[in-house]
Design a protein around this motif. Structure first.
Motif, short mmCIF file in Angstrom:
data_model
loop_
_atom_site.label_atom_id
_atom_site.label_comp_id
_atom_site.label_asym_id
_atom_site.label_seq_id
_atom_site.Cartn_x
_atom_site.Cartn_y
_atom_site.Cartn_z
N SER A 184 0.82 -1.22 0.00
CA SER A 184 0.00 0.00 0.00
C SER A 184 0.85 1.27 0.00
O SER A 184 0.38 2.32 -0.39
CB SER A 184 -0.95 0.01 1.19
OG SER A 184 -0.23 0.09 2.40
N VAL A 185 2.11 1.16 0.41
CA VAL A 185 2.99 2.32 0.39
C VAL A 185 3.23 2.80 -1.04
O VAL A 185 3.45 3.98 -1.29
CB VAL A 185 4.34 1.97 1.08
CG1 VAL A 185 5.34 3.09 0.94
CG2 VAL A 185 4.11 1.64 2.53
N PHE A 186 3.15 1.87 -2.00
CA PHE A 186 3.44 2.19 -3.39
C PHE A 186 2.19 2.42 -4.23
O PHE A 186 2.30 2.64 -5.43
CB PHE A 186 4.27 1.06 -4.01
CG PHE A 186 5.52 0.77 -3.24
CD1 PHE A 186 6.60 1.64 -3.30
CD2 PHE A 186 5.61 -0.34 -2.43
CE1 PHE A 186 7.75 1.39 -2.58
CE2 PHE A 186 6.76 -0.60 -1.71
CZ PHE A 186 7.84 0.27 -1.78
N MET A 187 1.01 2.37 -3.65
CA MET A 187 -0.23 2.55 -4.38
C MET A 187 -0.73 3.98 -4.28
O MET A 187 -0.65 4.61 -3.24
CB MET A 187 -1.31 1.59 -3.87
CG MET A 187 -0.97 0.15 -4.09
SD MET A 187 -0.92 -0.22 -5.84
CE MET A 187 0.56 -1.15 -5.97
N ILE B 143 4.70 9.47 -6.43
CA ILE B 143 3.93 8.32 -6.89
C ILE B 143 2.82 8.76 -7.83
O ILE B 143 2.56 8.12 -8.85
CB ILE B 143 3.37 7.54 -5.68
CG1 ILE B 143 4.53 6.84 -4.96
CG2 ILE B 143 2.33 6.52 -6.11
CD1 ILE B 143 4.14 6.18 -3.67
N GLY B 144 2.17 9.89 -7.53
CA GLY B 144 1.13 10.41 -8.42
C GLY B 144 1.67 10.78 -9.79
O GLY B 144 1.07 10.47 -10.82
N ILE B 145 2.81 11.45 -9.82
CA ILE B 145 3.43 11.84 -11.09
C ILE B 145 3.85 10.61 -11.88
O ILE B 145 3.64 10.53 -13.10
CB ILE B 145 4.60 12.80 -10.85
CG1 ILE B 145 4.07 14.15 -10.33
CG2 ILE B 145 5.43 13.00 -12.10
CD1 ILE B 145 5.13 15.09 -9.81
N LEU B 146 4.46 9.63 -11.21
CA LEU B 146 4.84 8.39 -11.90
C LEU B 146 3.61 7.67 -12.46
O LEU B 146 3.65 7.14 -13.57
CB LEU B 146 5.61 7.47 -10.95
CG LEU B 146 7.03 7.88 -10.63
CD1 LEU B 146 7.63 6.95 -9.57
CD2 LEU B 146 7.89 7.86 -11.88
N PHE B 147 2.52 7.67 -11.69
CA PHE B 147 1.29 7.05 -12.16
C PHE B 147 0.79 7.75 -13.42
O PHE B 147 0.40 7.09 -14.39
CB PHE B 147 0.23 7.11 -11.05
CG PHE B 147 -1.08 6.52 -11.44
CD1 PHE B 147 -1.28 5.16 -11.45
CD2 PHE B 147 -2.15 7.34 -11.80
CE1 PHE B 147 -2.49 4.61 -11.80
CE2 PHE B 147 -3.37 6.81 -12.15
CZ PHE B 147 -3.53 5.44 -12.16
N LEU B 148 0.79 9.07 -13.43
CA LEU B 148 0.35 9.81 -14.61
C LEU B 148 1.22 9.52 -15.83
O LEU B 148 0.71 9.33 -16.93
CB LEU B 148 0.34 11.31 -14.32
CG LEU B 148 -0.76 11.80 -13.39
CD1 LEU B 148 -0.55 13.28 -13.06
CD2 LEU B 148 -2.12 11.58 -14.01
#
Length: 78
Positions: free
Chosen positions: A31-34, A57-62
């Protein structure tokens, strides 16, 4: 998507953590990486370290979703 809407992802992450421990990797919390777990931790009193981790993490997800979308679109065009 339904898991995120009803905030049931913690159950899913717990199952994934159990599977990871059965493989032999100890002390990993998925969950730390989600993205949704990090965004749900955003409160007024959150330390800077947590905010920076959530933003990264948000930027990498985008970026990953944009790359996946471009790949899918390229395959559809061919």
């Amino acid at each position: 998507m339904i898991f995120i809407c009803f905030d049931m992802t913690s159950l899913l992450y717990a199952l994934i953590n159990i599977l990871i421990e059965k493989i032999g990797i100890k002390s990993v919390d998925i969950s730390v990486f989600m993205l949704d777990a990090n965004l749900s931790q955003m409160e007024l009193g959150v330390p800077d370290k947590c905010i920076i981790r959530s933003l990264v993490i948000g930027i990498l997800f985008l970026i990953l979703m944009a790359l996946a979308g471009m790949k899918i679109q390229k395959v559809k065009d061919i």
